[in-house]
Design a protein around this motif. Structure first.
Motif, PDB file in Angstrom:
ATOM      1  N   PRO A  94     -55.835 -10.727  45.584  1.00  0.00           N
ATOM      2  CA  PRO A  94     -53.640 -11.326  45.620  1.00  0.00           C
ATOM      3  C   PRO A  94     -53.536 -12.245  44.631  1.00  0.00           C
ATOM      4  CG  PRO A  94     -54.434 -12.722  46.662  1.00  0.00           C
ATOM      5  CD  PRO A  94     -55.760 -12.417  46.201  1.00  0.00           C
TER       6      PRO A  94
ATOM      7  N   HIS B  20     -57.157  -0.812  47.827  1.00  0.00           N
ATOM      8  CA  HIS B  20     -56.946  -1.584  48.978  1.00  0.00           C
ATOM      9  C   HIS B  20     -55.912  -0.404  49.984  1.00  0.00           C
ATOM     10  CE1 HIS B  20     -52.900  -1.667  47.980  1.00  0.00           C
ATOM     11  NE2 HIS B  20     -53.185  -1.635  47.340  1.00  0.00           N
TER      12      HIS B  20
ATOM     13  N   GLN C  96     -56.348 -10.717  53.026  1.00  0.00           N
ATOM     14  CA  GLN C  96     -56.253 -10.804  51.854  1.00  0.00           C
ATOM     15  C   GLN C  96     -55.163 -12.099  52.378  1.00  0.00           C
ATOM     16  OE1 GLN C  96     -54.080  -9.175  48.771  1.00  0.00           O
ATOM     17  NE2 GLN C  96     -53.778  -7.015  49.468  1.00  0.00           N
TER      18      GLN C  96
ATOM     19  N   ARG D 166     -50.961 -15.536  46.401  1.00  0.00           N
ATOM     20  CA  ARG D 166     -50.601 -14.631  45.708  1.00  0.00           C
ATOM     21  C   ARG D 166     -49.904 -14.446  44.858  1.00  0.00           C
ATOM     22  NH1 ARG D 166     -48.964  -9.341  47.755  1.00  0.00           N
ATOM     23  NH2 ARG D 166     -46.613  -8.666  47.126  1.00  0.00           N
TER      24      ARG D 166
END
Length: 361
Positions: free
Chosen positions: A105, A129, A186, A191
């Protein structure tokens, strides 16, 4: 925690898929899919090379996602710049999978390769993904992480990503064949998301007060064959120039930062801890004419100083690019052959520049 997604339809031997996207990576992935013995139900692309690929193999192809409404086992989105609607994703019986040119991420969103170079990252990655209702938020299926050199450009990084992605896709197809595809949620605490409208520092204008390393990162981050609507630029005599080819050299000196040292054949400019040697430029008001060799001396004078534009121009340019980039997909197809900023951009930016001439604060 990783998990398997079991569906009755996944157990059948012959798998089918719809592919959407562009570039040679899409073509290579389709080739891998067919070599395993799987079926391609349709391809959605406006890429001429992809269309030719489909015609030679009698594959059904469409230019718009609304033209294909049937169910298929898998959907693969590869170098596709459009967000897929949920209704389209649900046409995948098993799952829809996207190729993301970056390590998730950590680098979600757009233009991640350029931001990674600007951020002086020493590693990067390519990710496959699951597509969910978010942007780059789906579970990771395959990911390849790799080291990157300190001198890599954005274009080379994208090529490296594509090569790693193809390896990942091969493993992905084998896991589909063996009904062993694994999903990894994730960790969003790590992120970072870069929006399409995010702008690089100083809108790409070089600040010669910075170190060689920072200026070099800017130059490398903007070296792209596909136009991303920002470039490394310099500002001189109320004119903006796009830097097309340049190199850096660390060296001690006594010049003030931004001082033009030489204009013979190339433009040599002092920065904090060395020199920037510019071999070719484009005048943003005459985007079709490349400034090289002797023509550099016609545009620049020795001992003059290069500096950043005023804050007024920087803010106006920033606002304009943010607006302009919303239509990047359309304009990149129109002006990609320039391999720089488009002429339309130059005309409007020139109008913005005139505001500075009139000292509008």
């Amino acid at each position: 925690m990783s998990y398997y997604r079991h569906k009755d339809d996944m157990n059948k031997k012959e798998k089918s898929a719809l592919f959407i996207g562009s570039t040679s990576l899409l073509q290579e992935c389709m080739t891998v899919w067919m070599k395993v013995g799987f079926r391609i139900d349709a391809v959605i692309s406006q890429d001429k090379d992809i269309i030719s690929f489909c015609q030679k193999r009698s594959l059904a192809y469409y230019s718009d996602i609304n033209d294909f409404r049937e169910k298929t086992d898998y959907i693969f989105s590869i170098v596709n710049d459009k967000i897929l609607p949920v209704s389209f994703i649900r046409q995948a019986i098993c799952c829809a999978i996207n190729y993301h040119a970056g390590p998730l991420p950590r680098y979600a969103g757009m233009n991640n390769w350029s931001w990674a170079i600007l951020n002086n990252e020493d590693s990067y990655g390519a990710t496959w993904h699951n597509i969910d209702d978010g942007i780059d938020t789906g579970d990771i299926i395959e990911q390849d992480l790799f080291k990157i050199d300190s001198y890599i450009s954005s274009q080379d990084l994208l090529l490296k990503c594509a090569a790693e992605a193809l390896n990942g896709f091969y493993r992905l197809v084998l896991s589909i064949r063996d009904d062993s595809i694994l999903f990894h949620p994730q960790d969003f605490s790590n992120r970072t998301f870069y929006q399409l409208t995010d702008i690089i520092p100083h809108v790409g204008y070089i600040d010669f007060r910075q170190t060689i390393d920072k200026i070099d990162a800017l130059l490398r981050s903007t070296q792209l064959d596909v136009n991303r609507f920002y470039s490394a630029m310099i500002y001189y005599d109320s004119r903006s120039f796009i830097v097309k080819e340049a190199q850096v050299k660390k060296d001690e000196h006594d010049y003030l930062c931004g001082t033009i040292i030489s204009v013979t054949g190339k433009l040599r400019v002092a920065c904090e801890d060395g020199f920037i040697i510019i071999h070719s430029l484009l005048d943003i008001n005459n985007i079709h004419k490349l400034i090289v060799d002797g023509s550099i001396a016609d545009c620049f004078l020795v001992n003059k100083k290069l500096h950043l534009p005023s804050n007024v121009l920087l803010e106006c340019t920033k606002d304009f690019i943010s607006e302009f980039k919303q239509y990047e997909s359309y304009w990149s197809k129109k002006i990609n052959s320039f391999r720089g900023l488009g002429s339309e951009f130059g005309v409007i930016l020139n109008k913005i520049r005139k505001k500075e001439v009139f000292n509008i604060e």
